[in-house]
Scaffold this motif. Structure first.
Motif, PDB file in Angstrom:
ATOM      1  N   SER A   1       0.811  -1.217   0.000  1.00 35.42           N
ATOM      2  CA  SER A   1       0.000   0.000   0.000  1.00 35.42           C
ATOM      3  C   SER A   1       0.842   1.265   0.000  1.00 35.42           C
ATOM      4  CB  SER A   1      -0.943   0.003   1.208  1.00 35.42           C
ATOM      5  OG  SER A   1      -0.224  -0.184   2.421  1.00 35.42           O
ATOM      6  N   ARG A   2       2.132   1.123   0.307  1.00 35.44           N
ATOM      7  CA  ARG A   2       3.086   2.216   0.103  1.00 35.44           C
ATOM      8  C   ARG A   2       4.138   1.706  -0.876  1.00 35.44           C
ATOM      9  NH1 ARG A   2       1.047   5.804   3.321  1.00 35.44           N
ATOM     10  NH2 ARG A   2       0.828   5.571   5.581  1.00 35.44           N
ATOM     11  N   LEU A   3       4.233   2.329  -2.020  1.00 30.79           N
ATOM     12  CA  LEU A   3       5.121   1.812  -3.062  1.00 30.79           C
ATOM     13  C   LEU A   3       6.601   2.050  -2.783  1.00 30.79           C
ATOM     14  CD1 LEU A   3       3.065   2.517  -6.290  1.00 30.79           C
ATOM     15  CD2 LEU A   3       3.457   0.348  -5.115  1.00 30.79           C
TER      16      LEU A   3
ATOM     17  N   TYR B   1      -6.921   2.494  -5.078  1.00 30.87           N
ATOM     18  CA  TYR B   1      -7.721   3.279  -4.132  1.00 30.87           C
ATOM     19  C   TYR B   1      -6.885   3.991  -3.069  1.00 30.87           C
ATOM     20  CZ  TYR B   1     -11.365   0.525  -6.341  1.00 30.87           C
ATOM     21  OH  TYR B   1     -12.201  -0.054  -7.265  1.00 30.87           O
ATOM     22  N   MET B   2      -5.565   4.046  -3.251  1.00 30.27           N
ATOM     23  CA  MET B   2      -4.684   4.712  -2.296  1.00 30.27           C
ATOM     24  C   MET B   2      -5.023   4.274  -0.871  1.00 30.27           C
ATOM     25  SD  MET B   2      -3.539   8.740  -2.163  1.00 30.27           S
ATOM     26  CE  MET B   2      -4.732   9.259  -0.933  1.00 30.27           C
ATOM     27  N   VAL B   3      -5.008   2.985  -0.662  1.00 27.84           N
ATOM     28  CA  VAL B   3      -5.380   2.398   0.627  1.00 27.84           C
ATOM     29  C   VAL B   3      -4.365   2.777   1.701  1.00 27.84           C
ATOM     30  CG1 VAL B   3      -5.618   0.216   1.878  1.00 27.84           C
ATOM     31  CG2 VAL B   3      -6.630   0.477  -0.405  1.00 27.84           C
ATOM     32  N   ASN B   4      -4.876   3.176   2.854  1.00 31.04           N
ATOM     33  CA  ASN B   4      -4.032   3.482   4.003  1.00 31.04           C
ATOM     34  C   ASN B   4      -4.401   2.538   5.135  1.00 31.04           C
ATOM     35  OD1 ASN B   4      -2.544   4.509   6.099  1.00 31.04           O
ATOM     36  ND2 ASN B   4      -3.302   6.597   5.948  1.00 31.04           N
ATOM     37  N   LEU B   5      -3.532   1.573   5.409  1.00 32.84           N
ATOM     38  CA  LEU B   5      -3.797   0.580   6.451  1.00 32.84           C
ATOM     39  C   LEU B   5      -3.263   1.018   7.807  1.00 32.84           C
ATOM     40  CD1 LEU B   5      -2.800  -2.618   4.423  1.00 32.84           C
ATOM     41  CD2 LEU B   5      -5.118  -1.834   4.931  1.00 32.84           C
ATOM     42  N   HIS B   6      -2.610   2.189   7.852  1.00 32.52           N
ATOM     43  CA  HIS B   6      -1.922   2.604   9.073  1.00 32.52           C
ATOM     44  C   HIS B   6      -2.703   3.612   9.905  1.00 32.52           C
ATOM     45  CE1 HIS B   6       1.202   1.004   6.432  1.00 32.52           C
ATOM     46  NE2 HIS B   6       1.883   0.731   7.527  1.00 32.52           N
ATOM     47  N   THR B   7      -3.833   4.061   9.403  1.00 31.00           N
ATOM     48  CA  THR B   7      -4.633   5.042  10.126  1.00 31.00           C
ATOM     49  C   THR B   7      -6.040   4.508  10.345  1.00 31.00           C
ATOM     50  OG1 THR B   7      -3.370   6.849   9.124  1.00 31.00           O
ATOM     51  CG2 THR B   7      -5.460   7.421  10.170  1.00 31.00           C
TER      52      THR B   7
ATOM     53  N   VAL C   1     -12.335  -2.277   2.885  1.00 36.34           N
ATOM     54  CA  VAL C   1     -10.882  -2.455   2.735  1.00 36.34           C
ATOM     55  C   VAL C   1     -10.376  -3.499   3.717  1.00 36.34           C
ATOM     56  CG1 VAL C   1      -8.637  -1.333   2.975  1.00 36.34           C
ATOM     57  CG2 VAL C   1     -10.536  -0.131   1.859  1.00 36.34           C
ATOM     58  N   SER C   2     -10.878  -3.432   4.954  1.00 32.03           N
ATOM     59  CA  SER C   2     -10.470  -4.396   5.974  1.00 32.03           C
ATOM     60  C   SER C   2     -10.823  -5.820   5.558  1.00 32.03           C
ATOM     61  CB  SER C   2     -11.139  -4.057   7.304  1.00 32.03           C
ATOM     62  OG  SER C   2     -10.757  -4.966   8.310  1.00 32.03           O
TER      63      SER C   2
END
Length: 398
Positions: free
Chosen positions: A242-244, A316-322, A329-330
């Motif tokens: 999710s972070r390239l 979708y520019m997923v952010n799993l850290h916030t 998404v989960s």
């Protein structure tokens, strides 16, 4: 062998442009495509994606060398500002890493730095070209108590507390976080590369294959190249790429001298072949990486499917850290993590679900000397929670 092509049609135009810039090619075809990308770039979206994927240092380095008239002035000024801010951050982390390393040496605690400044130096040749917000230190599990005491003595505070039962924290979790308020530095003490249950190299094996960092005085160690490839691939996959930035790390490592036969052996021994293949296919498709012949054995139909699944996180520019992570998404991430597992890992995971969880102690509190009873009671307590009926039972306090 013909390269596998992933479907990138739904990936934002601005992200494809970012990846194109980072490829660092100087062919006529690259420049022609660069000019085509420029015509449709939404610069606001571009900056948002550059920050999200932590790729702005590389983008600034590349774009400032291009025809500046093609890029809005405010974009370059903003990239320069956050690039400089990151440079100071990395210098700050380097100084703190040096301090911690010296203190750990005095206590005879063996340490391997997993990411941070050492990775910037190792893969990019310049700490300012990679971002990092904390220090990740791998130590032997038996030294965790001494290491924690040392960090507290140095002004760090424990930033998270692991709920555990019957010692499951040693294999279900992989690190504990500490924070220094005055310095603004977060340090994670790791005793595993990844959370369990999973198979992975032990600390002594990693220590025997460690590498000296060219940063500082030569007393700082990082993972050996083969173990580093294993760690970067498994870490990136666990977070859905999710972070390239993590994928660019892989791209950089693929251009270095690595014992690829040994790397394949690691992925095979610990049942992570499909994850290794996923990382290679993503790097090939998104960054035009050249896959060494020796690791092509990791590429198969399953790794292709997993690589395509990972494109979802880029679309979708997923952010799993916030928190909170959107439920959709989960759910997707949970299914994707399970699909990443080999048959052996899935079996291990299902067996681990039969071992008690801290929630079992919340459902039916027992004194510590009776905690072993949670093993046979686990299925019943799980079924009770699923029935949504609260359990108001309090037994012997111990």
């Amino acid at each position: 062998m013909k390269k596998t092509k992933l479907n990138l049609e739904k990936v934002p135009h601005e992200l494809l442009f970012i990846l194109h810039v980072i490829k660092e090619e100087s062919t006529t075809a690259w420049f022609d495509q660069y000019e085509q990308f420029l015509k449709k770039v939404n610069w606001k979206a571009f900056l948002k994606l550059a920050k999200h994927h932590r790729l702005f240092p590389l983008l600034y380095q590349q774009l400032k060398q291009m025809d500046e008239s093609c890029v809005p002035d405010y974009v370059l000024r903003y990239l320069k500002a956050i690039y400089q801010q990151n440079t100071f951050q990395m210098m700050h982390l380097t100084a703190e890493m040096n301090l911690l390393n010296q203190q750990f040496l005095k206590k005879n605690i063996r340490t391997i730095f997993l990411k941070g400044p050492v990775l910037g130096q190792e893969l990019y040749g310049d700490i300012s070209l990679r971002t990092s917000c904390d220090l990740d230190v791998l130590i032997p599990l038996e030294n965790l108590g001494d290491a924690e005491a040392l960090l507290i003595q140095l002004g760090y505070e424990k930033d998270d507390y692991i709920e555990t039962i019957l010692g499951d924290w040693t294999w279900r979790h992989h690190h504990v976080t500490y924070f220094h308020r005055e310095k603004g530095v977060k340090c994670e003490l790791h005793w595993r590369l990844n959370p369990g249950p999973s198979f992975e190299p032990g600390f002594n094996d990693l220590w025997n294959r460690k590498k000296k960092s060219s940063l500082l005085d030569g007393s700082v160690y990082l993972l050996g190249k083969e173990d580093l490839f294993f760690f970067l691939a498994t870490h990136g996959a666990r977070h859905g790429w999710s972070r390239l930035r993590w994928l660019v790390d892989i791209h950089r490592l693929l251009g270095q001298e690595v014992n690829w036969h040994q790397a394949v052996h690691l992925f095979t021994k610990y049942h992570f072949q499909r994850i290794g293949g996923q990382a290679l296919l993503l790097s090939e498709n998104l960054l035009n990486s050249e896959t060494p012949v020796e690791v092509k054995a990791l590429l198969d139909k399953k790794s292709q499917q997993l690589a395509q699944q990972a494109v979802f996180y880029m679309q979708y520019m997923v952010n799993l850290h916030t928190d909170p992570v959107p439920q959709s998404v989960s759910d997707y991430h949970g299914k994707h993590l399970f699909s990443l597992m080999s048959y052996q890992q899935k079996l291990l995971y299902m067996l681990s679900c039969m071992f008690p969880f801290p929630e079992d102690a919340e459902t039916l509190p027992l004194p510590k000397f009776l905690h072993f009873l949670y093993v046979p009671l686990r299925p019943f307590l799980w079924a009770w929670r699923k029935s949504t009926k609260p359990l108001f039972v309090k037994v012997f306090k111990g």
